[in-house]
Write an enzyme that holds these catalytic residues in place. Structure first.
Site, mmCIF file in Angstrom:
data_model
loop_
_atom_site.group_PDB
_atom_site.id
_atom_site.type_symbol
_atom_site.label_atom_id
_atom_site.label_comp_id
_atom_site.label_asym_id
_atom_site.label_seq_id
_atom_site.Cartn_x
_atom_site.Cartn_y
_atom_site.Cartn_z
ATOM 1 N N HIS A 207 -8.492 1.020 -4.329
ATOM 2 C CA HIS A 207 -9.474 0.785 -3.267
ATOM 3 C C HIS A 207 -10.166 2.106 -2.974
ATOM 4 C CE1 HIS A 207 -10.206 -0.387 1.247
ATOM 5 N NE2 HIS A 207 -11.329 -0.249 0.563
ATOM 6 N N ASP B 59 -6.984 -6.508 4.054
ATOM 7 C CA ASP B 59 -6.318 -5.214 4.160
ATOM 8 C C ASP B 59 -6.429 -4.743 5.598
ATOM 9 O OD1 ASP B 59 -5.357 -2.636 3.956
ATOM 10 O OD2 ASP B 59 -6.835 -1.960 2.488
ATOM 11 N N MET C 199 -12.066 -6.240 5.044
ATOM 12 C CA MET C 199 -11.248 -5.332 5.845
ATOM 13 C C MET C 199 -10.951 -5.953 7.205
ATOM 14 S SD MET C 199 -10.594 -2.676 3.998
ATOM 15 C CE MET C 199 -9.869 -1.659 5.293
ATOM 16 N N HIS D 21 -1.267 -1.251 -4.201
ATOM 17 C CA HIS D 21 -2.577 -0.926 -3.632
ATOM 18 C C HIS D 21 -2.667 0.576 -3.418
ATOM 19 C CE1 HIS D 21 -6.256 -2.179 -1.511
ATOM 20 N NE2 HIS D 21 -6.009 -1.198 -0.655
ATOM 21 N N MET E 72 -12.465 4.295 -0.995
ATOM 22 C CA MET E 72 -13.165 4.527 0.267
ATOM 23 C C MET E 72 -13.839 5.885 0.148
ATOM 24 S SD MET E 72 -10.467 2.933 3.012
ATOM 25 C CE MET E 72 -8.982 2.916 1.996
ATOM 26 N N ASP F 177 -5.065 3.562 -2.104
ATOM 27 C CA ASP F 177 -6.247 3.897 -1.317
ATOM 28 C C ASP F 177 -6.721 5.307 -1.643
ATOM 29 O OD1 ASP F 177 -6.697 1.579 0.442
ATOM 30 O OD2 ASP F 177 -4.700 2.048 1.202
ATOM 31 N N SER G 133 0.833 -1.194 0.000
ATOM 32 C CA SER G 133 0.000 0.000 0.000
ATOM 33 C C SER G 133 0.870 1.246 0.000
ATOM 34 C CB SER G 133 -0.897 0.016 1.238
ATOM 35 O OG SER G 133 -1.525 1.277 1.377
ATOM 36 N N MET H 234 -9.341 8.042 -0.600
ATOM 37 C CA MET H 234 -10.230 8.401 0.506
ATOM 38 C C MET H 234 -10.718 9.834 0.318
ATOM 39 S SD MET H 234 -8.062 6.911 3.733
ATOM 40 C CE MET H 234 -7.052 5.432 3.588
#
Length: 218
Positions: free
Chosen positions: A63, A172, A134, A30, A65, A32, A7, A34
């Site tokens: 990913h 994760d 998660m 990965h 979020m 993320d 990540s 957000m």
């Protein structure tokens, strides 16, 4: 097969291209995204993902979020992005969104927060290429691994095998050489690791050690 996806939340954002090169032995990266709404933290959006795709040959594992993935997720189905993960708690129609992502040429994945039961996806496993369970509350790195999420993995793997569905199961949160075997024994095969990779000088050795850990029984 054990797949390690470091990540970049644990990377040095000022030297991100360098840190992407450091994980060239990984199976993917990965990323993320957000939005400070679905989760309290804020990272970056599509322009950063586009730029990452320009400087790495690693498959990108996005990913999301974020709120309203039904609108935004398809925009991440760009060249270089292998899969786009959206949250079951945020989508209005996960099946329709997964079909849209596949139609745009990327793998479709759905994520479950710790408090979300697997019932949300069990009836539609054929619609997804991957389910992300998660093992921490989403939004921040550095949290402790939640071993009580393992029954979700066991149930998902069992139901996928019974249905003959090729389904990747990702975990994760809190993944280390100690916790990875626990998740692997429960059925996971894709592992997101942040500080367990970037927190060491020899990143390649850490990736190799995590892969080896996946062959161990918990």
């Amino acid at each position: 097969m054990v797949r390690i996806h470091p990540s970049i939340l644990s990377a040095d954002f000022v030297n991100l291209e360098r840190d992407l090169e450091r994980i060239r032995d990984a199976d993917g990266v990965h990323v993320d995204v957000m939005d400070a709404h679905f989760v309290p933290n804020l990272t970056f959006g599509l322009p950063m993902v586009q730029r990452i795709a320009e400087v790495t040959e690693l498959p990108i594992d996005v990913h999301l979020m974020i709120d309203d993935p039904d609108t935004w997720a398809p925009q991440y189905a760009i060249r270089g992005v292998e899969s786009v993960t959206f949250h079951a708690e945020a989508t209005n129609d996960g099946v329709a969104l997964a079909r849209e992502l596949r139609a745009r040429g990327t793998r479709a994945a759905i994520a479950l927060k710790p408090g979300t039961a697997v019932d949300a996806v069990l009836e539609h496993l054929t619609e997804f290429d991957m389910v992300l369970v998660m093992t921490v509350e989403p939004g921040f790195g550095g949290q402790s691994f939640m071993a009580d999420m393992m029954p979700k993995l066991v149930e998902l793997r069992s139901r996928a095998d019974e249905a003959g569905v090729e389904l990747a199961l990702q975990v994760d949160g809190g993944i280390t050489a100690d916790t990875l075997p626990i998740a692997a024994a429960a059925g996971a095969d894709v592992f997101v690791a942040g500080s367990a990779v970037y927190g060491h000088d020899d990143v390649a050795a850490r990736i190799a050690a995590l892969r080896d850990a996946g062959s161990l029984e918990a």
